[in-house]
Scaffold this active site. Structure first.
Site, PDB file in Angstrom:
ATOM      1  N   CYS A 199       0.851  -1.192   0.000  1.00  0.00           N
ATOM      2  CA  CYS A 199       0.000   0.000   0.000  1.00  0.00           C
ATOM      3  C   CYS A 199       0.884   1.238   0.000  1.00  0.00           C
ATOM      4  CB  CYS A 199      -0.949   0.014   1.199  1.00  0.00           C
ATOM      5  SG  CYS A 199      -0.125   0.213   2.782  1.00  0.00           S
TER       6      CYS A 199
ATOM      7  N   CYS B  45       3.725   1.722   2.471  1.00  0.00           N
ATOM      8  CA  CYS B  45       5.005   1.080   2.166  1.00  0.00           C
ATOM      9  C   CYS B  45       5.883   2.021   1.338  1.00  0.00           C
ATOM     10  CB  CYS B  45       4.776  -0.220   1.402  1.00  0.00           C
ATOM     11  SG  CYS B  45       3.838  -1.466   2.291  1.00  0.00           S
TER      12      CYS B  45
ATOM     13  N   ASP C 194       4.686  30.656 -29.934  1.00  0.00           N
ATOM     14  CA  ASP C 194       5.675  31.274 -30.804  1.00  0.00           C
ATOM     15  C   ASP C 194       5.157  31.176 -32.243  1.00  0.00           C
ATOM     16  OD1 ASP C 194       8.239  32.318 -31.642  1.00  0.00           O
ATOM     17  OD2 ASP C 194       8.688  30.279 -32.310  1.00  0.00           O
TER      18      ASP C 194
ATOM     19  N   ASP D 251       9.822  26.323 -30.424  1.00  0.00           N
ATOM     20  CA  ASP D 251      10.662  25.314 -31.076  1.00  0.00           C
ATOM     21  C   ASP D 251      12.120  25.725 -31.220  1.00  0.00           C
ATOM     22  OD1 ASP D 251      10.262  27.307 -33.039  1.00  0.00           O
ATOM     23  OD2 ASP D 251      10.658  25.848 -34.627  1.00  0.00           O
TER      24      ASP D 251
ATOM     25  N   ASP E 275      13.572  30.242 -27.851  1.00  0.00           N
ATOM     26  CA  ASP E 275      12.376  29.925 -27.055  1.00  0.00           C
ATOM     27  C   ASP E 275      12.714  29.212 -25.753  1.00  0.00           C
ATOM     28  OD1 ASP E 275      10.497  30.989 -28.882  1.00  0.00           O
ATOM     29  OD2 ASP E 275      10.650  29.191 -30.115  1.00  0.00           O
TER      30      ASP E 275
END
Length: 737
Positions: A18, A21, A433, A630, A634
């Site tokens: 669970c 743990c 952009d 890209d 950026d």
């Protein structure tokens, strides 16, 4: 490696039951000297640990986990999720459940003699004998329950509690109290009521639940296994005129491999010879086949269809884009979303609270509601212990992220961490952009206007300088020069100012290319021109050039809008997102492109630092910002945004700075990323709501005596299965067509 360089180790962990743990392992590793961070994923049964190798070793980390009562082993990135180990664990669970069910069935049959609605069922007298019941229940309690006892012992020894503690306490109480009654039977020879079937049925129900849970979890790993299966095990290595079939791990960069029709490409590389069409859908999410010819790049895992290709390897093994994709996906699945911290805090107090409620239930029933009735009071306390389910709370978030991120990867969307998936669904502003994001990023030179005296050298000098630039407009200038058959002179002393322009020395003359403001900053007077306004109104980008401190002319390039951009922007807006354009290009061009795709808010002529400042202003207003880009310029705004998204055609620097990488080169992936993040977080909330409501409803029923212990055990087991099955529904999510 320097002594203090951080190192990361990926571990497979077995024995967790669970979220308590997982929390205990994290805390234990966090106290280990030299460990800087530790993240444990209950659903994946993995751990990601960052540590200083000068202070602690991997063996010590594994030993620490073993000391906490769990088994850990280092994961091999190229083996992935360990299907063999998972299958072996499922077989062991199935075996335990089978033997437990066989031994429990006679006890269940004997129980029919004590229930009014099953009194007509004939029960052999032998099954009612207490020592026969003991003989049937003892193997279940002492063998089948062994993992629960071990887990409970380790938990208590480390001053914590988990689901094992609840199961061990509940079943032991029923079993050993019944054993006490069986010993009394020797002297009293009465027909007492025993509870052997209670302990056996609880353990059988829990084993069934664990088996179903493991089977469901294995389904959640299907995406990772599917990606790993794309890598061929054997490769046709070509040396000279000889072609040899060798194991894939023997291939090195620079080797040439032959790929026949119907085979998957084993390396990232470049086609040397041959023509074919390649299915890249498993990497990009796009179903269209891509034509490949000499000089074209190919990626590992993609499927060659018609022709035979000779490919020169550039990246092999774990360095290929496919293996990097798998690594990113596994890191996202291993990571912990912020919402998981809520579950961790709940798990930390859950088990102690349930133990207290069980004790209170026993005391109230034994002292007040049914005074002196030890057995019935004990049964109700046992029902409280085994009805509560911390597993459902612990599995709510990691299982959904596991399935959601895997499904996103199939659609070409890679989240670097689970937390990014949570943050993306909170975004309310998307900044786009322009060049390479909204537009195709492959502009063509359309106009060239030279100042008097520079007609002959303007284009070759601009092209020479731009040949060293990574700006998207650079290739447009150099391509135009080569198409006109011009020989480009050599450029030296190149320098670039991100988002503004470039400088270089060409044949001993100082060349400056960039925006109008960039030339003015360099002391070059730029005369006014009606041509500029005309070109910008046409949506073209204007580059100004100066040579030796004098204005030399200008060039205009046009970049076409991606066909999918308008549809993607409309979809984002339909999601309730405020979509804006933020670009370093001039205002007129930016507004023209924005008009074509339906964007009404534009910030133009923005350098990277200005983009970052704009993002900071929005964040100060309480907005959650996603930045999509890209290029190299950026990278700063991608890092500054709440979520940075790099499109597939972007530079490596942009992809490193971003939180989400799109393998496709268009904006539809942005809308898909938002959609899958929202679907995943909705699923997590559903799981949390179910887990909380389940415990809030079932525990009071158990305290009131309505729920028998064996029914409580079955309900507890099935609650975890329900959470996992709900998470698996995310596998049906599909990107927009």
């Amino acid at each position: 490696m320097e002594p203090n360089d951080p190192k990361k180790i990926q571990l497979s962990i077995t024995g967790m039951t669970c979220s308590a743990c997982a929390a205990r392992i994290e805390k234990g590793l966090g106290r280990l000297r030299g460990v800087t961070s530790a993240r444990v994923n209950l659903a994946m049964e993995t751990a990601s640990v960052s540590y200083d190798p000068a202070e602690v070793s991997a063996e010590e980390i594994i030993g620490k986990i073993a000391g906490l009562g769990y088994k850990a082993a280092e994961r091999d990135p190229e083996r992935g999720s360990g299907d063999r180990e998972v299958s072996g664990e499922i077989r062991r669970m199935a075996l335990r459940f089978f033997f437990s069910a066989v031994l429990t069935f006679p006890l269940l049959w004997a129980m029919a003699a004590h229930l009014p609605w099953t009194s007509a069922v004939r029960v052999p007298g032998l099954l009612l004998h207490p020592w026969v019941q003991f003989a049937l229940a003892a193997p279940v309690q002492l063998w089948i329950a062994q993992p629960f006892y071990e887990g409970a012992w380790h938990a208590l020894r480390n001053r914590s509690a988990n689901m094992d503690v609840l199961v061990a306490m509940g079943t032991s109480s029923a079993f050993f109290y019944s054993h006490y009654l069986a010993v009394r039977w020797i002297y009293e020879r009465g027909h007492g009521v025993y509870y052997f079937e209670t302990s056996a049925m609880i353990l059988t129900a829990v084993c069934l639940g664990k088996l179903l849970e493991a089977l469901a979890k294995r389904r959640t790993l299907a995406t990772t296994r599917r990606f790993q299966s794309l890598m061929p095990r054997e490769v046709r290595l070509v040396r000279g005129r000889e072609e040899t079939l060798v194991p894939a791990e023997q291939i090195r960069p620079g080797d040439r491999v032959r790929v026949r029709p119907g085979e998957r490409i084993p390396v990232d590389g470049q086609v040397c010879d041959g023509r074919s069409t390649v299915d890249e859908s498993m990497l990009t999410g796009e179903s269209a086949w891509v034509d490949k010819a000499p000089g074209d790049a190919v990626a590992a895992g993609t499927l060659n269809h018609h022709g035979t290709l000779l490919v020169a390897a550039r990246r092999v093994g774990r360095d290929t884009s496919l293996m990097q994709m798998i690594r990113l996906m596994e890191e996202a699945q291993d990571s912990k979303a912020p919402i998981q911290r809520t579950a961790d805090r709940m798990a930390g107090i859950f088990v102690p609270v349930i133990v207290c409620l069980a004790a209170a239930t026993f005391a109230v029933w034994f002292a007040a509601l049914e005074p002196g009735a030890f057995g019935p009071a004990l049964q109700k306390a046992i029902a409280v212990l085994v009805a509560a389910c911390p597993c459902a709370i612990g599995l709510a978030a990691p299982t959904a992220i596991l399935v959601g991120s895997g499904r996103a990867a199939e659609a070409g969307i890679l989240f670097k961490e689970g937390g990014h998936m949570e943050r993306l669904q909170q975004v309310d502003v998307v900044l786009l952009d322009k060049t390479g994001t909204v537009t195709a990023g492959e502009p063509r030179l359309t106009d060239l206007i030279a100042a008097p005296g520079f007609e002959r050298i303007l284009l070759p000098y601009m092209a020479a300088a731009e040949s060293l630039s990574e700006h998207p407009l650079g290739p447009a200038v150099t391509t135009a020069a080569r198409e006109r058959g011009l020989q480009l002179p050599e450029a030296r002393h190149f320098a670039a100012v991100s988002g503004a322009g470039i400088e270089a020395t060409v044949e001993g003359r100082r060349v400056v290319v960039g925006s109008r403001s960039f030339l003015l900053e360099r002391g070059i007077r730029v005369p006014g021109s009606g041509d500029v306004a005309r070109l910008q109104e046409q949506g073209k980008t204007v580059l100004y050039a100066g040579i030796d401190g004098r204005f030399a002319g200008l060039a205009a390039a046009a970049d076409t809008v991606r066909p999918s951009s308008l549809r993607a922007v409309r979809r984002l807006q339909a999601m309730g997102l405020d979509v804006r354009m933020i670009t370093g290009d001039n205002s007129r061009t930016a507004w023209e492109i924005a008009r074509l795709v339906g964007i009404s808010r534009v910030s133009a002529e923005m350098r990277p630092e200005a983009k970052v400042a704009a993002i900071r202003r929005l964040q100060a207003e309480g907005r959650r910002v996603a930045m999509v880009g890209d290029g190299i310029n950026d990278a700063p705004p991608l890092a500054a945004a709440d979520v940075g998204i790099a499109v597939g055609t972007g530079t490596d620097i942009a992809k490193e700075a971003a939180d989400v990488n799109l393998l496709r080169g268009d904006l539809t992936g942005v809308a898909d990323a938002v959609a899958v993040s929202r679907a995943t977080l909705k699923n997590i909330r559903q799981n949390f709501a179910f887990a909380i409501v389940y415990n809030a409803v079932v525990v009071p029923f158990a305290m009131s005596g309505v729920l028998a212990p064996w029914m409580a055990g079955l309900a507890m087991a099935l609650s975890s299965v329900s959470v996992v099955l709900n998470a698996l529904r995310l596998g049906r999510w599909k990107p927009a067509a």
